[in-house]
Design an enzyme around this catalytic site. Structure first.
Site, PDB file in Angstrom:
ATOM      1  N   HIS A 114       0.817  -1.215   0.000  1.00 34.60           N
ATOM      2  CA  HIS A 114       0.000   0.000   0.000  1.00 34.60           C
ATOM      3  C   HIS A 114       0.851   1.266   0.000  1.00 34.60           C
ATOM      4  O   HIS A 114       0.520   2.242  -0.677  1.00 34.60           O
ATOM      5  CB  HIS A 114      -0.953  -0.008   1.193  1.00 34.60           C
ATOM      6  CG  HIS A 114      -1.980  -1.087   1.115  1.00 34.60           C
ATOM      7  ND1 HIS A 114      -2.927  -1.131   0.108  1.00 34.60           N
ATOM      8  CD2 HIS A 114      -2.214  -2.162   1.905  1.00 34.60           C
ATOM      9  CE1 HIS A 114      -3.698  -2.201   0.289  1.00 34.60           C
ATOM     10  NE2 HIS A 114      -3.276  -2.837   1.369  1.00 34.60           N
ATOM     11  N   HIS A 129     -13.797  37.061 -45.870  1.00 35.71           N
ATOM     12  CA  HIS A 129     -13.218  37.455 -44.574  1.00 35.71           C
ATOM     13  C   HIS A 129     -11.975  36.622 -44.275  1.00 35.71           C
ATOM     14  O   HIS A 129     -12.061  35.627 -43.545  1.00 35.71           O
ATOM     15  CB  HIS A 129     -14.253  37.241 -43.467  1.00 35.71           C
ATOM     16  CG  HIS A 129     -13.942  37.957 -42.196  1.00 35.71           C
ATOM     17  ND1 HIS A 129     -13.079  37.475 -41.235  1.00 35.71           N
ATOM     18  CD2 HIS A 129     -14.388  39.137 -41.714  1.00 35.71           C
ATOM     19  CE1 HIS A 129     -13.034  38.295 -40.206  1.00 35.71           C
ATOM     20  NE2 HIS A 129     -13.821  39.323 -40.476  1.00 35.71           N
TER      21      HIS A 129
END
Length: 464
Positions: free
Chosen positions: A288, A366
């Site tokens: 762990h 554009h």
């Protein structure tokens, strides 16, 4: 692997004693919304505090993984978390009226069974995997522990254990896909050595141990008086040693059940990274402490890889809504249908995508020779994304119109050019009242914010 987030369809419950605290707890799994993650809640404490499943909240790793947040502790979380990862459940609230989940039989299988009884529910959000891009290593030379995460396109785990024991010897266990967790790993139980039992018991650990929820490995000669003492300690009439070197409390489910359980622990502890993993995990002699340290290292790498507030877009994954589903909700059509897909949707947040190409009709004017996407059309595409969020709040969205009422604090931060992929995020700033919605919108190209605005819109039913 599942590509969309999942929760459970209904609340389910189970009860039992905690392995280390010895306290009987009632535990309930509750459905949770997208991006909620996995959270525990201590309903027996004042204020009913919640605890996130987060490796940065781990406060103890002695024989189990313990979390603490908001003044509340949750002991031994790894077996429950492993079950959730094994079923690929992303969002759930786990309520407890005690400090520790029940140990059950020492494995994850009973958690798997109760969650499957609840049923899984797919949610309108893509799972945000942490995909390991390069080797990430962890080493603890003092314990001869080595762990590494390598790049791969799924979740693979291989574990090796070696306890210098004539009974266990060296053992390996592996899965090549998380779908193998339930049939191959989930039923494998926790274990300890006989010489550890009394030490754990005297250290106020394994108070809930009764020899029915753990494999006890016997790797030395045991006298009858010691066996009698163990029987008395665990309220058994007699305790014997089997020829394969384990106490007679249980039969092994697999020859390498201890290694498989260590793999289970790795999967559970690495859930604390906080996101599902795409990685190949190789672990030698894990425990762990090492698992949690490695999880923290993975989390730091994950945080470095990208900011969490930017919508995650993986073009390989299926969308929440494709262009046909969008067309069924929004009234816009060519050349004003500016949204290609929805990649995330919940009660307050939506994310959408527009692919900008040179074939857009507005590039004819554009600007010729210097194509730049008009800012007003970026806002319009962002508003269409927000429209999906607003219309998702009604049962029959095709019978409603959405109209702009106002735009505030609009800023254009970078030009958008052909070849860019715009990712929009719109979030409600307040609940929708009387058909009025106020949203904050953001547009990104990669990790760069290119446009933002606060937008107000109304939702109005079409006249019949």
């Amino acid at each position: 692997m599942k590509v969309k987030q999942h929760t459970i369809k209904k609340q389910v419950e189970l009860s039992g004693v905690g392995l280390h605290t010895g306290v009987v707890s009632n535990m309930a799994f509750l459905p949770a919304p997208p991006n909620h993650g996995i959270k525990f809640q201590r309903i027996d404490l004042e204020g009913r505090p919640t605890v996130d499943a987060d490796c940065d909240l781990v406060v103890d790793v002695s024989r189990g993984t313990t979390l603490e947040q908001n003044g509340a502790r949750i002991y031994t979380v790894e077996h429950v978390l492993a079950a959730l990862v094994g079923l690929e459940i992303d969002n759930v609230l786990i309520q407890l009226d005690g400090p520790e989940p029940p140990i059950m039989d020492g494995s994850s299988i009973q958690f798997i069974e109760v969650l499957e009884d609840a049923g899984l529910e797919e949610q309108n959000a893509l799972r945000r995997f942490f995909e390991v891009q390069e080797s990430i290593q962890y080493k603890d030379s003092s314990r001869e522990v080595e762990m590494v995460a390598l790049p791969t396109d799924n979740y693979r785990v291989t574990v090796m254990v070696d306890y210098n024991s004539p009974v266990l010897g060296s053992q390996h266990a592996s899965i090549t896909d998380i779908s193998q967790f339930k049939p191959e790993i989930a039923s494998c139980r926790t274990f300890c050595f006989l010489h550890e039992l009394e030490m754990l018991y005297n250290s106020n650990l394994i108070k809930g141990g009764d020899l029915n929820n753990a494999i006890v490995v016997v790797d030395r000669v045991v006298e009858k008086d010691e066996l009698a003492h163990l029987a008395k300690m665990f309220n058994k009439q007699t305790v014997e040693v089997k020829k394969e070197g384990i106490l007679n409390n249980v039969d092994l489910r697999y020859k390498n059940e201890p290694a498989r359980h260590k793999l289970l622990d790795v999967v559970g502890d690495l859930a604390l990274v906080g996101r599902p993993l795409k990685a190949q995990i190789l672990a030698a002699r894990p425990g762990h402490a090492a698992n949690v340290a490695f999880a923290k290292k993975l989390k730091r790498a994950m945080e470095k890889a990208g900011a969490s507030h930017i919508p995650y877009y993986d073009p390989k994954l299926p969308p929440v809504m494709d262009i046909n589903q969008i067309s069924n909700i929004l009234p816009h059509r060519y050349p004003f249908q500016l949204l290609d897909k929805i990649i995330y949707l919940d009660d307050t947040v939506v994310a959408g995508v527009k692919n900008v190409t040179m074939n857009e009709p507005f590039f004819m004017g554009h600007f010729p020779g210097n194509p730049v996407m008009p800012g007003v059309l970026q806002v319009e595409a962002m508003a269409q994304t927000g429209g999906i969020l607003v219309l998702s709040t009604v049962d029959d969205p095709e019978n409603y119109w959405t109209y702009f009422l106002g735009i505030e604090n609009c800023k254009f931060r970078k030009m958008v050019l052909p070849g860019d992929t715009l990712v929009f995020k719109c979030e409600l700033l307040a609940p929708i009242r009387r058909g009025i919605a106020k949203m904050r919108g953001e547009a990104y190209v990669g990790n760069t914010l290119v446009c933002e605005a606060v937008m107000t819109a109304s939702i109005t039913r079409k006249e019949s």
